[in-house]
Design a protein around this motif. Structure first.
Motif, mmCIF file in Angstrom:
data_model
loop_
_atom_site.group_PDB
_atom_site.id
_atom_site.type_symbol
_atom_site.label_atom_id
_atom_site.label_comp_id
_atom_site.label_asym_id
_atom_site.label_seq_id
_atom_site.Cartn_x
_atom_site.Cartn_y
_atom_site.Cartn_z
ATOM 1 N N ALA A 161 0.864 -1.408 0.042
ATOM 2 C CA ALA A 161 0.126 -0.035 -0.020
ATOM 3 C C ALA A 161 0.965 1.282 0.046
ATOM 4 O O ALA A 161 0.450 2.107 -0.838
ATOM 5 C CB ALA A 161 -0.858 -0.008 1.140
ATOM 6 N N LEU A 162 2.010 1.097 0.575
ATOM 7 C CA LEU A 162 2.597 2.299 0.969
ATOM 8 C C LEU A 162 3.848 2.639 -0.129
ATOM 9 O O LEU A 162 4.167 3.786 -0.462
ATOM 10 C CB LEU A 162 3.334 2.498 2.333
ATOM 11 N N GLY A 163 4.221 1.525 -0.777
ATOM 12 C CA GLY A 163 5.153 1.582 -1.931
ATOM 13 C C GLY A 163 4.520 1.918 -3.126
ATOM 14 O O GLY A 163 5.136 2.354 -4.033
ATOM 15 N N ILE A 164 3.264 1.268 -3.387
ATOM 16 C CA ILE A 164 2.628 1.634 -4.757
ATOM 17 C C ILE A 164 1.591 2.793 -4.858
ATOM 18 O O ILE A 164 1.677 3.521 -5.887
ATOM 19 C CB ILE A 164 1.961 0.411 -5.244
ATOM 20 N N TYR A 165 1.000 3.260 -4.020
ATOM 21 C CA TYR A 165 -0.023 4.137 -4.244
ATOM 22 C C TYR A 165 0.169 5.509 -3.487
ATOM 23 O O TYR A 165 1.043 5.507 -2.655
ATOM 24 C CB TYR A 165 -1.279 3.670 -3.381
ATOM 25 N N LYS A 166 -0.237 6.412 -4.444
ATOM 26 C CA LYS A 166 0.260 7.748 -3.943
ATOM 27 C C LYS A 166 -1.201 8.169 -3.278
ATOM 28 O O LYS A 166 -2.398 8.488 -3.786
ATOM 29 C CB LYS A 166 0.673 8.684 -4.974
ATOM 30 N N PHE A 167 -0.986 8.522 -1.965
ATOM 31 C CA PHE A 167 -2.138 9.419 -1.267
ATOM 32 C C PHE A 167 -1.448 10.308 -0.338
ATOM 33 O O PHE A 167 -0.390 10.012 0.089
ATOM 34 C CB PHE A 167 -3.079 8.324 -0.809
ATOM 35 N N LYS A 168 -2.554 11.052 0.187
ATOM 36 C CA LYS A 168 -1.973 12.346 1.088
ATOM 37 C C LYS A 168 -1.218 11.849 2.117
ATOM 38 O O LYS A 168 -0.059 12.242 2.611
ATOM 39 C CB LYS A 168 -3.399 13.041 1.425
ATOM 40 N N SER A 169 -1.818 10.777 3.086
ATOM 41 C CA SER A 169 -1.093 10.588 4.429
ATOM 42 C C SER A 169 -0.217 9.414 4.356
ATOM 43 O O SER A 169 0.440 9.192 5.236
ATOM 44 C CB SER A 169 -2.248 10.365 5.182
ATOM 45 N N ASN A 170 0.212 9.002 3.055
ATOM 46 C CA ASN A 170 1.309 8.163 2.693
ATOM 47 C C ASN A 170 2.631 8.204 3.587
ATOM 48 O O ASN A 170 2.830 7.431 4.419
ATOM 49 C CB ASN A 170 1.550 8.132 1.356
ATOM 50 N N LEU A 171 3.261 9.309 3.360
ATOM 51 C CA LEU A 171 4.443 9.472 4.013
ATOM 52 C C LEU A 171 4.330 9.377 5.645
ATOM 53 O O LEU A 171 5.175 9.088 6.465
ATOM 54 C CB LEU A 171 5.205 10.646 3.587
ATOM 55 N N LEU A 172 3.281 10.120 6.042
ATOM 56 C CA LEU A 172 2.826 10.329 7.417
ATOM 57 C C LEU A 172 2.795 8.718 8.091
ATOM 58 O O LEU A 172 3.370 8.500 9.339
ATOM 59 C CB LEU A 172 1.922 11.005 7.494
ATOM 60 N N ILE A 173 1.972 8.033 7.631
ATOM 61 C CA ILE A 173 1.867 6.637 7.864
ATOM 62 C C ILE A 173 3.013 5.729 7.934
ATOM 63 O O ILE A 173 3.459 5.353 8.982
ATOM 64 C CB ILE A 173 0.636 5.954 7.244
ATOM 65 N N PHE A 174 4.012 6.053 6.899
ATOM 66 C CA PHE A 174 4.931 5.603 6.713
ATOM 67 C C PHE A 174 6.002 5.647 8.019
ATOM 68 O O PHE A 174 6.666 4.818 8.430
ATOM 69 C CB PHE A 174 5.891 5.460 5.462
ATOM 70 N N PHE A 175 5.825 6.978 8.203
ATOM 71 C CA PHE A 175 6.873 7.384 9.408
ATOM 72 C C PHE A 175 6.512 7.025 10.688
ATOM 73 O O PHE A 175 7.236 6.695 11.817
ATOM 74 C CB PHE A 175 6.974 8.976 9.217
ATOM 75 N N MET A 176 4.943 6.813 10.819
ATOM 76 C CA MET A 176 4.423 6.263 12.187
ATOM 77 C C MET A 176 5.224 4.997 12.199
ATOM 78 O O MET A 176 5.484 4.540 13.353
ATOM 79 C CB MET A 176 3.076 6.395 12.110
ATOM 80 N N PHE A 177 5.150 4.173 11.043
ATOM 81 C CA PHE A 177 5.592 2.691 11.549
ATOM 82 C C PHE A 177 7.002 2.752 11.722
ATOM 83 O O PHE A 177 7.535 2.168 12.539
ATOM 84 C CB PHE A 177 5.570 1.797 10.044
ATOM 85 N N VAL A 178 7.930 3.622 11.141
ATOM 86 C CA VAL A 178 9.258 3.832 11.461
ATOM 87 C C VAL A 178 9.765 4.221 12.718
ATOM 88 O O VAL A 178 10.440 3.623 13.443
ATOM 89 C CB VAL A 178 10.192 4.720 10.272
ATOM 90 N N ALA A 179 8.836 5.323 13.239
ATOM 91 C CA ALA A 179 9.118 5.815 14.414
ATOM 92 C C ALA A 179 8.770 4.962 15.676
ATOM 93 O O ALA A 179 9.274 4.759 16.408
ATOM 94 C CB ALA A 179 8.233 7.136 14.670
ATOM 95 N N GLY A 180 7.720 4.174 15.337
ATOM 96 C CA GLY A 180 7.132 3.037 16.553
ATOM 97 C C GLY A 180 8.139 2.177 16.585
ATOM 98 O O GLY A 180 8.518 1.591 17.633
ATOM 99 N N ASN A 181 8.977 1.676 15.445
ATOM 100 C CA ASN A 181 10.025 0.782 15.431
ATOM 101 C C ASN A 181 11.256 1.325 16.495
ATOM 102 O O ASN A 181 11.978 0.481 16.823
ATOM 103 C CB ASN A 181 10.335 0.359 14.066
#
Lengths: 282, 306
Positions: A101-121
């Motif tokens: 979902a994060l690699g293929i689709y372009k949508f507004k909150s994409n980078l935000l959600i991605f960074f949420m996963f990274v930060a949580g990790n």
């Protein structure tokens, strides 16, 4: 190549290098070699103070037999397998989907959600400890393998999604566009186009997760107690109490506990290293 | 492509079909987001909230405002833990140059070098529990291998883990063993990708040795260094297993770090002070947040540069 290939150095330097290699390796692994030697020594060696000399007798079968047939070790090992394997599948599945979902689709909150996963990790475990323990208690999953598995899946999803997303970004995008033009449904694109291309990433993550979860100690102590559900890392400490100062048995136990990830590493080395070093090269 | 045969031409273009591209990512994200929110994101805020309460984990929680944090200011054990965390941060970073050094040493093509590389990497695969046990035997005051080696060169035996000033360094050294192996493998991969033409060009210009390393090689290893830095910082702040196994915080609580002290306060025989423990965890989290912000900023720059 840097440093200069040793083949272009003087013969003396080449010999020096080739003798230095095994010596440095032995020094590097010295603590481990010591434990391996401990694990085949008889009990009397330790009571007589023969810690570092040659073994008084060769007790490989005896010591390891004790570990396997006279302790809770096999049970702990089984628990570890039952915790590690489901986590491996769960985390890889969730993150393959999220990464897609994060690699293929372009949508507004994409980078935000991605960074949420990274930060949580990156978050220190301790800030999660009290609420996660409460949640697990409330769900009636305290001291169960399921409780541990659910948490591990959730936490590992952070790292795995980072990995999957970056991997999918490197796939040729025109392939997906071509499939879309053909009218292929999006979930079919995931299943038939993207997933087959992700095999190396799936393999790399599976071995990494296996090792991480097998070696987890903190959550095992926080969410479980006792041999019904504790994994081997936590089990080895009660093993420690059971065989206090029985260094030969402790050593054998530690080696047994460490073996599965070690085997995994040597068998799947290519994938393992590919996973660990993702991003180390542009 | 084979999949072309699988497609069915949609006769009735429903709402889902029309919005497929917009909806699909959310369907794919839902399970991961749900798990991550329940077990990671929400608990962070819950912990921050708990840190304002006095709570034993069972009974009624009592709101105490900032009292837990005020108490932390005067807590000697907290101060020791904080200092030890700093020591961990600082000395754990030695894994990076050490890893680079070993990687340079092993970056050759002689017979059997691959086995050497794997065996040097080996400690990283071991669980920290095993590393802790192995090193606590290594450090045994009289029977330990370290004392043996020291006796051999004419130095007296040391009780590393029993000495309040030495113990933390002893544990960090144990932690450096697997961490150095990790950094080594990162640098070996990085060195593999160093542009040979640049190296040759620099050689023609007369660069060699340290100058070559500093001006030509290390700049090209930047991505590897970044990852080594990230994983080492996280590893340093997460240190718990080794301390728990090797000294259990002792002697006299001198090897505690925040993560260990928090566990001790909230979940051990020393009492179930969830609120106080949560306050310690929040402090640790804030330290980490500083680094997380930096990591994310670097990644964001990278991502938008592409």
């Amino acid at each position: 190549m840097f440093p200069k290939p040793i083949q272009s150095a003087s013969p003396g330097a080449q010999i020096a290098y080739k003798t230095l290699l095994p010596i440095s390796l032995i020094l590097w692994l010295l603590p481990l070699i010591a434990v391996a030697v401990f694990s085949i020594k008889p009990d009397t060696d330790f009571t007589q103070g023969n810690y570092w000399g040659a073994p008084g007798s060769f007790e490989f079968v005896n010591n390891y037999g004790q570990v396997f047939f006279n302790s809770d070790m096999p049970r702990y090992m089984l628990n570890s397998v039952l915790i590690t394997v489901p986590t491996m599948f769960g985390a890889v599945a969730l993150s393959a989907m999220a990464g897609f979902a994060l690699g293929i689709y372009k949508f507004k909150s994409n980078l935000l959600i991605f960074f949420m996963f990274v930060a949580g990790n990156f978050v220190p475990f301790q800030i999660l400890m009290v609420p996660v323990r409460d949640l697990t208690l409330d769900m009636g999953l305290y001291n169960t393998k399921t409780g541990l598995v659910l948490f591990h899946i959730a936490f590992q999803t952070g790292f795995c999604t980072l990995f999957m997303r970056n991997f999918i970004r490197q796939l040729p995008f025109p392939l997906i566009e071509a499939a879309r033009v053909e009218g292929v449904a999006e979930w079919r694109i995931f299943w038939y186009v993207v997933l087959p291309l992700m095999k190396p990433a799936l393999a790399a993550l599976a071995v990494l997760i296996f090792t991480f979860i097998w070696n987890d100690y903190f959550w095992a102590v926080v969410l479980t107690q006792g041999p019904e559900s504790q994994p081997v890392t936590a089990g080895i400490t009660s093993f420690n109490a059971q065989f206090r100062a029985a260094y030969h048995l402790m050593s054998a136990g530690s080696i047994v506990a460490a073996l599965p990830p070690v085997l995994m590493f040597f068998l799947m080395q290519k994938h393992f290293i590919a996973g660990l070093t993702l991003g180390a090269v542009k | 492509m084979a999949i072309a045969s699988n497609t069915d031409t949609p006769t009735n273009r429903g709402w889902y079909k029309r919005n497929e591209i917009a909806i699909t990512p959310w369907l794919f994200l839902a399970p991961a987001i749900l798990f991550f929110a329940v077990y990671v994101i929400i608990p962070i805020f819950q912990s921050i909230n708990i840190s304002f309460y006095d709570w034993d984990g069972l009974g009624e929680a009592r709101w105490v405002g900032l009292d837990n944090y005020v108490e932390l200011m005067d807590d000697g054990a907290f101060e020791v833990s904080l200092w030890n965390n700093l020591k961990w941060l600082l000395f754990y970073l030695l894994a990076i140059p050490a890893g680079l050094f070993i990687a340079l040493f092993l970056n050759q093509t002689v017979a059997g070098i691959r086995i050497y590389k794997s065996l040097f990497f080996f400690p990283f695969v071991l669980s920290q529990v095993v590393v802790g046990l192995v090193f606590s035997w290594f450090y045994l005051p009289n029977e330990g291998l370290l004392s043996g080696i020291l006796g051999w060169v004419g130095l007296g035996p040391v009780n590393v883990l029993g000495d309040p000033t030495l113990a933390t360094y002893g544990i960090i050294a144990a932690g450096l063993w697997p961490q150095t192996a990790y950094c080594m493998i990162l640098y070996l991969t990085g060195l593999n990708a160093v542009d040979p033409e640049q190296v040759e060009a620099a050689r023609l210009d007369g660069a060699k040795g340290w100058k070559m390393l500093w001006y030509v090689i290390i700049p090209q290893l930047k991505p590897a260094t970044f990852i080594a830095f990230v994983v080492t910082i996280i590893g340093a702040l997460r240190s718990f297993d080794l301390i728990s196994i090797m000294t259990n915080g002792g002697p006299f609580g001198q090897t505690r770090v925040l993560s260990f002290y928090m566990f001790e306060k909230a979940l051990s025989e020393y009492g179930f002070r969830m609120g106080y423990g949560a306050a310690i965890a929040v402090v640790l989290f804030l330290i980490m947040l500083f680094f997380i912000a930096y990591f994310l900023w670097s990644m964001w720059k990278e991502d938008t540069d592409r």
